[in-house]
Scaffold this motif. Structure first.
Motif, short mmCIF file in Angstrom:
data_model
loop_
_atom_site.label_atom_id
_atom_site.label_comp_id
_atom_site.label_asym_id
_atom_site.label_seq_id
_atom_site.Cartn_x
_atom_site.Cartn_y
_atom_site.Cartn_z
N GLU A 193 0.84 -1.21 0.00
CA GLU A 193 0.00 0.00 0.00
C GLU A 193 0.87 1.26 0.00
N LEU A 194 1.94 1.23 0.75
CA LEU A 194 2.84 2.39 0.77
C LEU A 194 3.49 2.59 -0.59
N LEU A 195 3.91 1.51 -1.22
CA LEU A 195 4.64 1.59 -2.48
C LEU A 195 3.75 1.94 -3.66
N SER A 196 2.45 1.86 -3.47
CA SER A 196 1.53 2.15 -4.59
C SER A 196 0.76 3.46 -4.41
N LYS A 197 1.09 4.23 -3.37
CA LYS A 197 0.30 5.44 -3.12
C LYS A 197 0.55 6.52 -4.16
N TYR A 198 1.78 6.59 -4.69
CA TYR A 198 2.12 7.60 -5.69
C TYR A 198 2.52 6.90 -7.00
N ASP A 199 2.49 7.67 -8.10
CA ASP A 199 2.83 7.10 -9.41
C ASP A 199 4.23 6.50 -9.41
N LYS A 200 5.17 7.24 -8.83
CA LYS A 200 6.55 6.75 -8.74
C LYS A 200 7.00 6.82 -7.28
N VAL A 201 7.55 5.72 -6.81
CA VAL A 201 8.02 5.65 -5.44
C VAL A 201 9.36 4.90 -5.42
N VAL A 202 10.32 5.46 -4.70
CA VAL A 202 11.59 4.76 -4.49
C VAL A 202 11.51 4.04 -3.15
N HIS A 203 11.76 2.74 -3.16
CA HIS A 203 11.86 1.97 -1.92
C HIS A 203 13.33 1.96 -1.52
N TYR B 143 9.43 1.88 -8.01
CA TYR B 143 8.07 1.37 -8.23
C TYR B 143 7.29 2.40 -9.05
N GLU B 144 6.55 1.91 -10.01
CA GLU B 144 5.64 2.77 -10.79
C GLU B 144 4.24 2.17 -10.72
N ASN B 145 3.32 2.96 -10.20
CA ASN B 145 1.93 2.52 -10.01
C ASN B 145 1.87 1.19 -9.24
N GLY B 146 2.74 1.08 -8.26
CA GLY B 146 2.73 -0.09 -7.39
C GLY B 146 3.49 -1.28 -7.93
N LYS B 147 4.04 -1.19 -9.14
CA LYS B 147 4.77 -2.31 -9.75
C LYS B 147 6.27 -2.06 -9.66
N CYS B 148 7.02 -3.09 -9.22
CA CYS B 148 8.47 -2.95 -9.11
C CYS B 148 9.10 -2.95 -10.49
N MET B 149 9.83 -1.87 -10.82
CA MET B 149 10.50 -1.74 -12.11
C MET B 149 11.93 -2.24 -12.05
N GLY B 150 12.39 -2.65 -10.85
CA GLY B 150 13.73 -3.20 -10.72
C GLY B 150 14.59 -2.38 -9.76
N PRO B 151 15.77 -2.90 -9.45
CA PRO B 151 16.67 -2.20 -8.53
C PRO B 151 17.30 -0.98 -9.17
N VAL B 152 17.58 0.02 -8.35
CA VAL B 152 18.24 1.24 -8.80
C VAL B 152 19.37 1.58 -7.83
N ASP B 153 20.44 2.16 -8.40
CA ASP B 153 21.57 2.56 -7.55
C ASP B 153 22.24 3.79 -8.14
N GLN B 154 23.41 4.11 -7.63
CA GLN B 154 24.19 5.26 -8.08
C GLN B 154 23.40 6.56 -8.00
N PHE B 155 22.71 6.74 -6.87
CA PHE B 155 22.02 8.01 -6.65
C PHE B 155 22.30 8.50 -5.23
N VAL B 156 22.08 9.79 -5.04
CA VAL B 156 22.28 10.42 -3.74
C VAL B 156 20.96 11.04 -3.30
N MET B 157 20.51 10.68 -2.11
CA MET B 157 19.27 11.26 -1.57
C MET B 157 19.63 12.41 -0.66
N SER B 158 19.01 13.56 -0.89
CA SER B 158 19.34 14.77 -0.13
C SER B 158 18.10 15.39 0.49
N GLY B 159 18.31 16.10 1.57
CA GLY B 159 17.21 16.80 2.22
C GLY B 159 17.62 17.30 3.58
N ASN B 160 16.64 17.63 4.38
CA ASN B 160 16.86 18.07 5.75
C ASN B 160 16.05 17.16 6.65
N VAL B 161 16.66 16.68 7.73
CA VAL B 161 16.00 15.66 8.54
C VAL B 161 14.71 16.17 9.19
#
Length: 446
Positions: free
Chosen positions: A354-364, A392-410
């Motif tokens: 349910e969490l992974l399908s709430k938005y069109d695109k979601v990174v787990h 994930y796109e529309n709740g479907k796993c599109m495969g593993p992803v890497d080589q990215f940096v997640m940024s923000g403020n805690v």
């Protein structure tokens, strides 16, 4: 009367003549570590340790010293060192710290040593590697695997007559297999925490480690952009580590906390509830009393996103006129500080799908692959950390992803929490959390 008690009474007599108060913290234990590499025993370590740390309170001053020798002569020398330190080290805003008086503490019976033959323990260590290697041809090796058995104890005595001890024993283990397919190599793993040997299932742990490693083979680069993200329940502990220092009254007093002056304010999403519970036996920081001997309790930190309390010891509760939460923390070799125990985020009511399908695109997000100290700036709350996961796109796993940096403020991340999962991370951690859906975070990738 045992020897430690008898020796401490003599130190108390010295302290009374010197017009001082004294407290002694003793900690130690036994550990066994076993590990196999390439089907051969690579590690066999059996150790025992104990250490005593003395704190002398002279008026408003405190002095510390420690020793690994618990003879009367050594303890008296250590006391005199601590007394001299108390006379030398002075603080401008020091207050006279009271000592904990004898009182009833919560009952926690977690010391149940078992007579397990060594060959049974060796078999667990051997199986953690062997089961990984046998599970799938793509497993090349198991760089990190091992079995640990631990017994630990802590005892606090002071010149008010307090004498409390807590012992516990447990087993831990882990297996992190390396999977390779073509040009792609990935390593992930699984571990266990058990208080009874019969609860250990090495084969299950190994197979889960293999499943995790193989699932991440063939990862693609993630495109740069903002994504909704589900921070996996095993990884949200990193976020809790980021904020834990802000909750210390000592850090607040020293102007090091971004939560200074924010008691009673809404800091996070109303769905974010956080407590600190030293009595929760699921967590690894379980204890019936803190490093001053004060009885453990449950402390509400966030309620519906509102900051309710800071963590305090006796000194900072008095200095800042705050409730005493019994979070004194130190080792025998360190000065008194404040630290969390089992920090627990309340679960939500959503399943992971349910969490992974709430938005069109979601990174787990499944792994923060960089060290926290290099990717998190405590003074601002900003983070920028290499990570890996699944798209994930529309709740479907599109495969593993890497080589990215997640940024923000805690703190922004806490405010943007959208939903929480209905399952906790596995046992073996003092930070207990469900999967957490955050509305949007910045990802720098391809």
């Amino acid at each position: 009367m045992d020897a430690i008690k008898e020796n401490f009474q003599k130190i108390v007599s010295e302290a009374q003549r010197d017009g001082a108060k004294v407290e002694m913290l003793i900690s130690g234990g036994e550990s066994l570590k076993l590990g196999f590499q390439q089907k051969k025993l690579e590690k066999f370590e059996s150790t025992q340790s104990q250490m005593a740390g003395l704190r002398v309170i002279l008026g408003a001053n405190q002095g510390y010293a420690y020793t690994e020798n618990l003879s009367l002569e050594a303890l008296l020398r250590t006391y005199n060192d601590a007394l001299n330190n108390a006379k030398t080290v002075q603080s401008e805003d020091a207050v006279e710290v009271p000592l904990v008086k004898p009182q009833v503490i919560p009952s926690l019976n977690l010391f149940n040593p078992e007579e397990i033959p060594m060959d049974k323990k060796m078999e667990v260590a051997r199986s953690l590697e062997e089961c990984c290697l046998n599970a799938d041809a793509r497993i090349q090796s198991v760089p990190y695997c091992g079995f640990n058995e631990s017994i630990s104890f802590r005892r606090v005595l002071n010149s008010e007559g307090l004498d409390q001890e807590f012992k516990q024993n447990y087993y831990t283990g882990y297996a992190y297999p390396l999977a390779k397919e073509g040009e792609s190599s990935k390593m992930d793993g699984e571990g266990f925490f058990a208080r009874s040997f019969k609860d250990i299932d090495a084969k299950e742990v190994a197979e889960e480690g293999v499943r995790k490693s193989i699932s991440r083979l063939g990862a693609q680069k993630l495109k740069t952009g903002n994504y909704a993200v589900v921070i996996d329940r095993e990884q949200f502990t990193t976020i809790l580590t980021m904020i834990s220092g802000y909750l210390s009254a000592k850090e607040v007093h020293e102007n090091k906390s971004l939560l200074k002056g924010k008691l009673g304010q809404k800091i996070a999403s109303e769905k974010f509830q956080l407590i600190d519970d030293a009595l929760n036996v699921r967590g690894t920081s379980v204890r019936p009393f803190d490093s001053e001997g004060a009885p453990s309790q449950t402390t509400v930190l966030f309620e519906n996103g509102v900051l309710k309390n800071y963590l305090t010891n006796l000194e900072y509760a008095k200095k800042m006129n705050l409730p005493h939460t019994a979070h004194a923390a130190r080792s025998p070799a360190s000065a008194m500080d404040i630290g969390p125990t089992n920090m627990i985020v309340a679960k939500g009511d959503k399943t992971l799908p349910e969490l992974l399908s709430k938005y069109d695109k979601v990174v787990h997000l499944m792994e923060f692959s960089g060290a926290l100290h290099s990717g998190f700036k405590e003074s601002t709350g900003d983070f920028s950390m290499p990570a890996e996961g699944f798209l994930y796109e529309n709740g479907k796993c599109m495969g593993p992803v890497d080589q990215f940096v997640m940024s923000g403020n805690v703190l922004d991340l806490l405010r943007d929490i959208d939903e929480l999962g209905n399952e906790y991370n596995k046992e073996g951690n003092s930070l207990i959390a469900p999967d957490v859906l955050v509305k949007s975070l910045s990802f720098a990738g391809a």
